[in-house]
Design a protein around this motif. Structure first.
Motif, PDB file in Angstrom:
ATOM      1  N   TYR A  26      26.112  20.358 -17.833  1.00 18.74           N
ATOM      2  CA  TYR A  26      27.567  20.527 -17.785  1.00 18.74           C
ATOM      3  C   TYR A  26      28.162  20.821 -19.158  1.00 18.74           C
ATOM      4  N   LYS A  27      27.725  20.005 -20.130  1.00 18.21           N
ATOM      5  CA  LYS A  27      28.282  20.146 -21.483  1.00 18.21           C
ATOM      6  C   LYS A  27      27.962  21.544 -22.033  1.00 18.21           C
ATOM      7  N   LYS A  78      29.835  24.116 -20.163  1.00 22.16           N
ATOM      8  CA  LYS A  78      31.241  24.058 -20.537  1.00 22.16           C
ATOM      9  C   LYS A  78      31.457  24.749 -21.886  1.00 22.16           C
ATOM     10  N   GLU A  79      30.560  24.434 -22.805  1.00 16.74           N
ATOM     11  CA  GLU A  79      30.665  25.053 -24.140  1.00 16.74           C
ATOM     12  C   GLU A  79      30.546  26.566 -24.033  1.00 16.74           C
ATOM     13  N   LYS A  88      35.287  32.265 -22.624  1.00 16.18           N
ATOM     14  CA  LYS A  88      36.729  32.407 -22.412  1.00 16.18           C
ATOM     15  C   LYS A  88      37.397  32.888 -23.701  1.00 16.18           C
ATOM     16  N   ASN A 148      31.086  28.330 -21.395  1.00 17.97           N
ATOM     17  CA  ASN A 148      32.267  28.830 -20.697  1.00 17.97           C
ATOM     18  C   ASN A 148      33.456  28.960 -21.650  1.00 17.97           C
ATOM     19  N   ASP A 149      33.646  27.924 -22.475  1.00 18.53           N
ATOM     20  CA  ASP A 149      34.747  27.942 -23.446  1.00 18.53           C
ATOM     21  C   ASP A 149      34.574  29.114 -24.410  1.00 18.53           C
TER      22      ASP A 149
END
Lengths: 299, 167
Positions: free
Chosen positions: A73-74, A77-78, A84, A80-81
């Motif tokens: 997840y982390k 998420k990283e 983005k 993904n960030d």
């Protein structure tokens, strides 16, 4: 006697275990590369386990993906960030490019107008501000007195006539747009028939203009082009303004009123040209945009 | 032990093999894989009688060997050695002490890999026994220890209930 029997039993067990181990080791050795004729048993077992194994595998895969998702997840998420951020950066870059493209197109059109109207001396300027209230229809440009700009000078953009200079500082100029009701009247004519009229801003805030003082018997129709006549305050002729959208008769029945839709999109003006002067040439002047011969005759 | 318990035990081992093959094979701990059957078997060692234990390890070993289909007997032998060692000292152990149980699970896993390593060398597959094998063995043992945290208390509770019912 009893001790002997216990010893014998113990020895027998040890011998059995040893023999068992030897047999097992032999089997291991044999089956390390080849099967020991147990293939049918294996296959039966695997066949029996298969349905359960399939269900278990399907369930496990889902659970494993879920767990891996939690673990990753982390990282995800990283990632993904970061993606983005990258997308945001590219979007900004893309919008900048699009803006440049629009500006480039606008400037090209302005240049074209200048090339077509060699008699007009123009100063190009960039819009640096707009009225913050909807009821004031003004824009501010980055050229002022130092560039030779004075009050009442007409302003055009790539689409046509848009307004006049109403306030000047050394380095900026405020332009009141045609759509502002406070702009005042401007004398115009239709290109097709040369009928004169007076153009006013529209108080309905719909971005349209009103052409009044048209005789009831005037030969004007929807779709006719409206240009400046050169009379009154504005001494420049043939600056394109817009097209007649609709015509209505006034209440007294003597006059007509036309709603003119301007060519320019007053909500999206980025570059303008301020006409400083019109040089008088011995030959016939070239209009701002192509005008038909009929209009030329009326002038 | 009643026959029904043997059937249930066989089914349990089959299920454990399947779970091991489908679920735990996907979740590795730094390369180490969980040995669910081994953990179940070691947990049972604390609660079964010697005769029942004998049958239990044979059933587990045979099923494992048949499922893998190679080096048949290796699991019977490895489980046998482990069970023998544990059973020798289990009477001195306190079942309620989970730390001891977990330690035994960890050591048994090490022994299991030791036996398998020796057997691999014996059958001429020594190339499997390298530093990676040792590392995986170590992490598998840790993994088994973690599994033991769940399996051992569960086994304890089940046998506690069975004993209550019998009484």
């Amino acid at each position: 006697m009893r001790n002997n029997s216990v010893n014998n039993s113990s020895n027998r067990t040890k011998i059995l275990i040893a023999v068992g181990i030897i047999i097992i080791v032999i089997i291991i050795r044999i089956t390390s590369n080849n099967t020991l004729g147990l293939a049918p048993v294996e296959s039966f077992m695997k066949q029996m386990l298969y349905p359960v194994q399939e269900v278990s595998n399907n369930t496990s895969t889902g659970v494993v993906y879920f767990l891996k998702g939690l673990v990753d997840y982390k990282k995800v998420k990283e990632e993904n960030d970061s993606l983005k951020e990258e997308v945001g950066r590219l979007e900004t870059f893309n919008s900048e490019l699009l803006q440049y493209k629009v500006e480039n197109d606008e400037l090209k059109k302005l240049l074209q107008i200048q090339q077509q109207n060699t008699d007009l001396v123009m100063v190009n300027a960039e819009v640096i501000g707009r009225s913050i209230k909807d009821w004031y229809k003004t824009i501010t440009v980055n050229k002022g007195q130092t560039s030779g700009i004075q009050v009442n000078m007409p302003v055009v953009n790539s689409s046509g006539f848009i307004g006049k200079v109403t306030n000047v500082t050394k380095s900026t100029a405020e332009i009141t747009l045609l759509t502002d009701p406070k702009y005042g009247a401007i004398t115009v004519v239709t290109t097709e028939t040369g009928y004169p009229g007076i153009l006013l801003g529209d108080e309905t805030n719909q971005g349209t203009l009103q052409m009044i003082q048209i005789p009831a018997n005037a030969n004007i129709m929807e779709g006719y082009e409206v240009v400046t006549s050169g009379l009154g305050d504005l001494t420049f002729k043939n600056l394109r303004i817009g097209k007649i959208k609709s015509i209505t008769n006034s209440s007294d029945g003597l006059m007509k009123k036309a709603i003119v839709e301007p060519y320019a999109n007053f909500n999206n003006i980025n570059f303008v040209s301020i006409i400083i002067k019109q040089e008088i040439k011995p030959v016939t002047q070239t209009p701002v945009e192509t005008t038909d011969p009929q209009n030329a005759e009326t002038q | 032990m009643k026959t029904i318990y043997y059937i249930l035990y066989t089914l349990l081992i089959c299920l454990a093999i399947i779970i091991e093959a489908t679920f735990f094979s996907n979740i590795k701990l730094f390369g180490g894989m969980a040995d669910l059957v081994l953990v179940i078997l070691i947990s049972l060692t604390f609660f079964l009688k010697r005769e029942d234990l004998l049958l239990a390890f044979i059933i587990a070993g045979v099923l494992m060997d048949l499922y893998i289909g190679q080096m048949i007997g290796s699991h019977i032998l490895a489980f046998g050695i482990i069970i023998l060692l544990i059973n020798r000292y289990s009477k001195r152990m306190i079942r309620e002490n989970i730390i001891i149980a977990l330690l035994i699970i960890f050591l048994s896993s090490i022994i299991y890999y030791l036996v398998m390593g020796v057997l691999l060398l014996f059958v001429g597959k020594g190339y499997y026994v390298n530093l990676i094998f040792i590392k995986n063995a170590l992490f598998s043992s840790i993994y088994n220890l973690l599994l033991g945290l769940i399996i051992y208390p569960l086994t304890y509770l089940i046998f506690h209930r069975i004993n209550k019912e019998i009484q």
